[in-house]
Design an enzyme around this catalytic site. Structure first.
Site, PDB file in Angstrom:
ATOM      1  N   ARG A 356       0.828  -1.212   0.000  1.00 46.27           N
ATOM      2  CA  ARG A 356       0.000   0.000   0.000  1.00 46.27           C
ATOM      3  C   ARG A 356       0.860   1.259   0.000  1.00 46.27           C
ATOM      4  NH1 ARG A 356      -3.156  -4.316  -0.641  1.00 46.27           N
ATOM      5  NH2 ARG A 356      -5.358  -3.818  -0.403  1.00 46.27           N
ATOM      6  N   ILE A 473       2.729  -4.654  -6.013  1.00 48.39           N
ATOM      7  CA  ILE A 473       3.097  -6.054  -5.752  1.00 48.39           C
ATOM      8  C   ILE A 473       4.250  -6.455  -6.672  1.00 48.39           C
ATOM      9  CG2 ILE A 473       2.297  -8.445  -5.982  1.00 48.39           C
ATOM     10  CD1 ILE A 473      -0.477  -7.479  -5.046  1.00 48.39           C
ATOM     11  N   ARG A 560      21.363  26.116 -12.347  1.00 50.71           N
ATOM     12  CA  ARG A 560      21.691  27.513 -12.039  1.00 50.71           C
ATOM     13  C   ARG A 560      21.495  28.319 -13.323  1.00 50.71           C
ATOM     14  NH1 ARG A 560      27.530  27.646  -9.279  1.00 50.71           N
ATOM     15  NH2 ARG A 560      27.119  29.883  -9.215  1.00 50.71           N
ATOM     16  N   HIS A 561      21.392  29.607 -13.161  1.00 43.52           N
ATOM     17  CA  HIS A 561      21.347  30.512 -14.317  1.00 43.52           C
ATOM     18  C   HIS A 561      22.660  30.399 -15.101  1.00 43.52           C
ATOM     19  CE1 HIS A 561      24.200  32.878 -11.991  1.00 43.52           C
ATOM     20  NE2 HIS A 561      23.414  32.614 -10.943  1.00 43.52           N
ATOM     21  N   ASN A 567      29.397  36.594 -11.706  1.00 38.55           N
ATOM     22  CA  ASN A 567      30.217  35.380 -11.650  1.00 38.55           C
ATOM     23  C   ASN A 567      31.585  35.641 -12.266  1.00 38.55           C
ATOM     24  OD1 ASN A 567      27.340  33.324 -12.473  1.00 38.55           O
ATOM     25  ND2 ASN A 567      28.222  33.765 -10.474  1.00 38.55           N
ATOM     26  N   ARG A 612      19.325  37.374 -13.891  1.00 37.77           N
ATOM     27  CA  ARG A 612      20.127  36.315 -14.502  1.00 37.77           C
ATOM     28  C   ARG A 612      19.346  35.016 -14.707  1.00 37.77           C
ATOM     29  NH1 ARG A 612      21.965  37.777  -9.444  1.00 37.77           N
ATOM     30  NH2 ARG A 612      22.608  36.203  -7.917  1.00 37.77           N
ATOM     31  N   GLU A 633      18.533  34.263  -4.862  1.00 35.67           N
ATOM     32  CA  GLU A 633      19.759  33.782  -4.226  1.00 35.67           C
ATOM     33  C   GLU A 633      19.807  34.207  -2.769  1.00 35.67           C
ATOM     34  OE1 GLU A 633      21.713  31.739  -3.622  1.00 35.67           O
ATOM     35  OE2 GLU A 633      23.527  31.861  -4.838  1.00 35.67           O
ATOM     36  N   TYR A 644      34.830  37.244  -2.242  1.00 37.23           N
ATOM     37  CA  TYR A 644      35.161  36.562  -0.982  1.00 37.23           C
ATOM     38  C   TYR A 644      36.450  37.136  -0.400  1.00 37.23           C
ATOM     39  CZ  TYR A 644      31.527  33.186  -2.204  1.00 37.23           C
ATOM     40  OH  TYR A 644      30.318  32.598  -2.517  1.00 37.23           O
ATOM     41  N   TYR A 673      21.894  30.010   5.487  1.00 35.19           N
ATOM     42  CA  TYR A 673      21.348  28.878   4.720  1.00 35.19           C
ATOM     43  C   TYR A 673      20.051  28.374   5.359  1.00 35.19           C
ATOM     44  CZ  TYR A 673      24.728  28.055   1.032  1.00 35.19           C
ATOM     45  OH  TYR A 673      25.463  28.164  -0.124  1.00 35.19           O
ATOM     46  N   HIS A 699      19.650  29.681  -8.215  1.00 30.29           N
ATOM     47  CA  HIS A 699      21.004  30.097  -7.838  1.00 30.29           C
ATOM     48  C   HIS A 699      21.667  29.028  -6.973  1.00 30.29           C
ATOM     49  CE1 HIS A 699      19.772  34.220  -9.042  1.00 30.29           C
ATOM     50  NE2 HIS A 699      18.603  33.780  -8.624  1.00 30.29           N
TER      51      HIS A 699
END
Ligand code: F6P
Length: 747
Positions: A356, A473, A560-561, A567, A612, A633, A644, A673, A699
């Site tokens: 089931r 089954i 992703r775009h 980028n 984007r 994003e 960064y 996140y 993103h």
């Protein structure tokens, strides 16, 4: 005067060469059209049907004064010769045909002047004049299908940032096909790259459940070893109560009152049965009804606390953030403040005959709850049975009057329950207990074992569709380890059906305690979901999830775009356009979607509200595109637009904090996140609910979170999951679970 409101033979709207079709809408308006007269259209074959008024097409009432008829004109029948007429509703009296010559529409162009429709109702004294609107457009078949679907689902285009939230472009614009650069090999298999997880093969869902801890600990995993001595004394007492009815009629079975079995102090003692229908019934006999306990703020004492016990300290020294965000964390805090401890732990006990879909439902629910941040484990009693008694037990083992078999089955169920409760004592929050649990006795045993330790909700899966049962089954014989050593498929089938019959003889539907019943909900069409005595945040979420899930196979494509200028510059966040490479990917993606979904009747493209992704979706034609803010994003707050390296140099503490705990780290004035996961929940529910394929263009951070849901990856891994640019992750949702395939279209 009548009006031709639109006429287009413009090939940029999907010209006839491109397979477009003539779509005609005829409207007639007058407040004075009597209720007993129905406007009709009749005319030349084959479109309108015939000049026989008996075969005239009825117009639909659009508003108090407006009547409408629309239809598609097939190729080669582009000249329409027609008239309006009023047909009496009840009497067989003659129709009133409009005055004047026939109206002739050729290829969407009306001959002569547009004019009012004039009807002489009772000779020259009573004349009715109606305004006429004739709209003719050339529309692609895709467009027609999509707009029909959009109409059916009641989607209303709205506008955000000046861009329509829902668009369908049918224009195969000449710039799209940028020479061979954008072309794609016919064989999509050429683009397949290995997926990082092992989920591309078919895995029997029960195999992925918890390892039977008690069997391993006691070293008992062979047929000979286990005795009741390995069980706790309280379990033995519960076990003896389960050895009942069919064999030892002399033993009295006490089914505890719900209030005894479940410590529910402080809860509203509602014992009401509610029904969710997955479709709205017109007759209103049974609308959407939710047990009044669900979601009541007074009752927030769900099981959502225990996973966070270590993180959530409400004293001044509390520093840690909860393992989940928003509503989940709020519920956890509320749960810590109110309610008995056992209410913080929840056991979802499956009930149902074999085949089931219990294990698939259990696996799905486990995945969803884990993704939301609840510590959840799936305990499959079949796995315990196989380890303890071997995988190749015949149908006889499952006979209700086979004392040894029954004892053995109850014993492994008790062992699994013990393991689950022990795990809950260590901080586990939701245990999904997967077995048939099809007799009241068995459920009684489980309730006794759980008393004072966790709250139990029975989840009963009922399926009356013989085709689905037959399919399940067959899958069972093919995939279950129970039949791995049975070389003869038909013999396996016979044995399993006999096993099923043994269960059917003694099956007792759930009528006790808190329960959710899923009745014929497997294919997502109709069905019912009944709830009884359900309250609290988490049970409410579970009900909502279950009402929206089904097992209809369909692909979900995640990408992703295309590469953006951000980028290229290595900056995070932003809302820049695509680089040249990004644009090329957009074109390749359009080709891919066209080929991959060419056999699908309908599908939809979901993007974020950032340029984007919208630009990446742009070349895709023929499917509705929907923008979701939730797909934007991760918001990098004050760091938006930085590289960064710049963050490391200018905000070293922020950089280090993120490095230490990327899941929980929240950018100043931005998101973590966990925040992203929380806002994606409606997206997951909608992806579960959809029956048609969906292409999600979003993103990196967002796709990590979505992918983790399907691939059942732990929360802590989410920020590190690989989601490369220019790669499509195909998630195949199906009856046997989720499978993954990746296509890399370019570097
Ligand atoms: O670099 C592209 C990007 O989408 C950024 O806009 C976003 O901040 C980032 O990826 C998310 O990835 P991570 O969490 O690894 O920084």
């Amino acid at each position: 005067m009548g009006t031709i409101s639109s006429k287009s033979s413009d090939s940029s709207h999907g010209g006839r060469e491109g397979g477009g079709q003539l779509y005609v809408s005829l409207k007639m308006e007058n407040f004075r059209i009597r209720a007993d007269l129905i406007p009709h259209v009749y005319g030349s074959v084959p479109i309108i049907g015939s000049w026989d008024s008996a075969k005239a097409f009825s117009m639909e009432r659009e508003s108090a004064s407006m009547w409408e008829l629309s239809f598609v004109v097939p190729p080669n029948h582009e000249t329409l010769d027609f008239k309006f007429l009023l047909k009496p509703k009840y009497r067989n009296s003659p129709c009133v045909v409009e005055e004047g010559p026939n109206r002739v529409l050729t290829g969407g162009t009306l001959e002569g002047d547009a004019r009012m429709a004039v009807f002489k109702l009772r000779g020259d004294e009573d004349v009715l004049e109606c305004k006429v609107f004739i709209k003719a457009d050339i529309v692609s078949p895709f467009d027609l299908a999509a707009s029909w679907r959009a109409y059916q689902e009641n989607l209303r285009p709205s506008r955000v940032r000046g861009i329509p939230d829902i668009t369908i472009n049918v224009v195969p614009d000449s710039g799209v096909e940028n020479g061979s650069a954008a072309s794609l090999e016919l064989d999509l298999e050429q683009y397949v790259v290995p997926a990082p997880t092992t989920s591309s093969g078919v895995v029997y869902a029960a195999n992925l459940t918890e390892s039977p801890r008690s069997l391993f600990h006691t070293g008992i995993s062979s047929k000979s070893g286990i005795t009741s001595n390995s069980l706790h004394s309280s379990t033995k007492a519960a076990l003896s109560s389960a050895d009942c009815s069919n064999i030892r009629k002399d033993i009295e079975v006490t089914v505890p009152e719900p209030s005894r079995a479940f410590p529910i102090s402080g809860m509203v003692e509602s014992k009401s049965v509610g029904t969710f229908s997955t479709f709205q019934k017109q007759d209103g006999q049974r609308g959407l009804f939710v047990d009044r306990g669900v979601g009541s703020p007074r009752l927030v004492k769900s099981a959502s606390a225990s996973a966070f016990v270590s993180d959530l300290k409400l004293d001044a020294e509390a520093k840690g953030m909860p393992a989940a965000a928003g509503a989940v964390a709020a519920a956890a805090v509320a749960d810590q403040m109110h309610g008995p401890k056992e209410d913080c732990r929840l056991a979802i006990v499956l009930v149902g005959l074999p085949a089931r879909g219990k294990t698939f439902t259990a696996a799905k629910l486990t995945r969803y709850l884990r993704w939301l941040g609840h510590e959840t484990k799936h305990f499959n009693v079949g796995k315990y049975r196989r380890l303890k008694h071997g995988a190749n037990q015949s149908a006889d083992f499952f006979r209700a009057d086979n004392r040894e078999g029954l004892e053995a089955r109850n014993e492994v169920a008790a062992l699994a329950m013990e393991d689950m409760l022990a795990w809950m004592q260590e901080g586990g929050q939701v245990g999904i207990f997967d077995a048939t649990n099809s007799s009241r006795c068995r459920r009684n045993m489980l309730m006794q074992m759980a008393e004072g330790k966790c709250k139990i909700i029975f989840l009963e899966t009922i399926c009356n569709d013989q085709r689905i049962i037959e399919r399940n089954i067959r899958l069972k014989i093919q995939q279950s380890p129970d039949y791995a050593e049975e070389p003869n498929f038909e013999a396996g089938l016979r044995d399993f059906k006999e096993r099923l019959a043994n269960y059917e003889k003694v099956y007792e539907p759930v009528e006790e305690g808190s329960y959710i019943k899923m009745i014929d909900m497997v294919n997502g069409y109709g069905g019912q979901l009944q709830v009884n005595n359900i309250s609290g945040y988490l049970p409410g979420r579970i009900v909502f999830f279950l009402v929206n899930t089904h097992l209809t196979p369909r692909p979900i494509l995640l990408t992703r775009h295309g590469e953006s200028l951000d980028n290229v510059h290595g900056t995070i966040g932003g809302d820049t356009v695509l680089s040249d490479a990004g644009e090329l990917y957009a074109k390749k993606l359009a080709k891919f979607v066209e080929k991959r979904l060419k056999h699908e009747k309908t599908a939809s493209i979901w993007t974020s509200t950032l340029q984007r992704t919208i630009l990446t979706a742009n070349p895709i034609v023929g499917f509705p595109k929907i923008q979701w803010r939730a797909l934007d994003e991760i918001n990098s707050g004050v760091c938006d637009g930085m590289t960064y390296e710049e963050i490391k140099k200018n905000m070293p503490e922020e950089y280090e904090s993120r490095k230490k705990d990327k899941l929980r780290y929240r950018y100043p004035r931005g998101e973590s996140y966990l925040d992203v996961i929380q806002r994606l929940e409606p997206v997951i529910i909608e992806l579960e609910r959809q029956r048609a394929p969906v292409v999600v263009i979003s993103h990196q951070a967002v796709l990590r979170a979505l992918y983790a849901y399907f691939a059942d990856r732990p929360l802590k891994e989410i920020p590190h999951i690989e989601v490369p640019l220019h790669t499509i992750i195909e998630i195949q949702m199906g009856v046997t679970g989720v499978q993954e395939k990746r296509y890399k279209l370019m570097d």
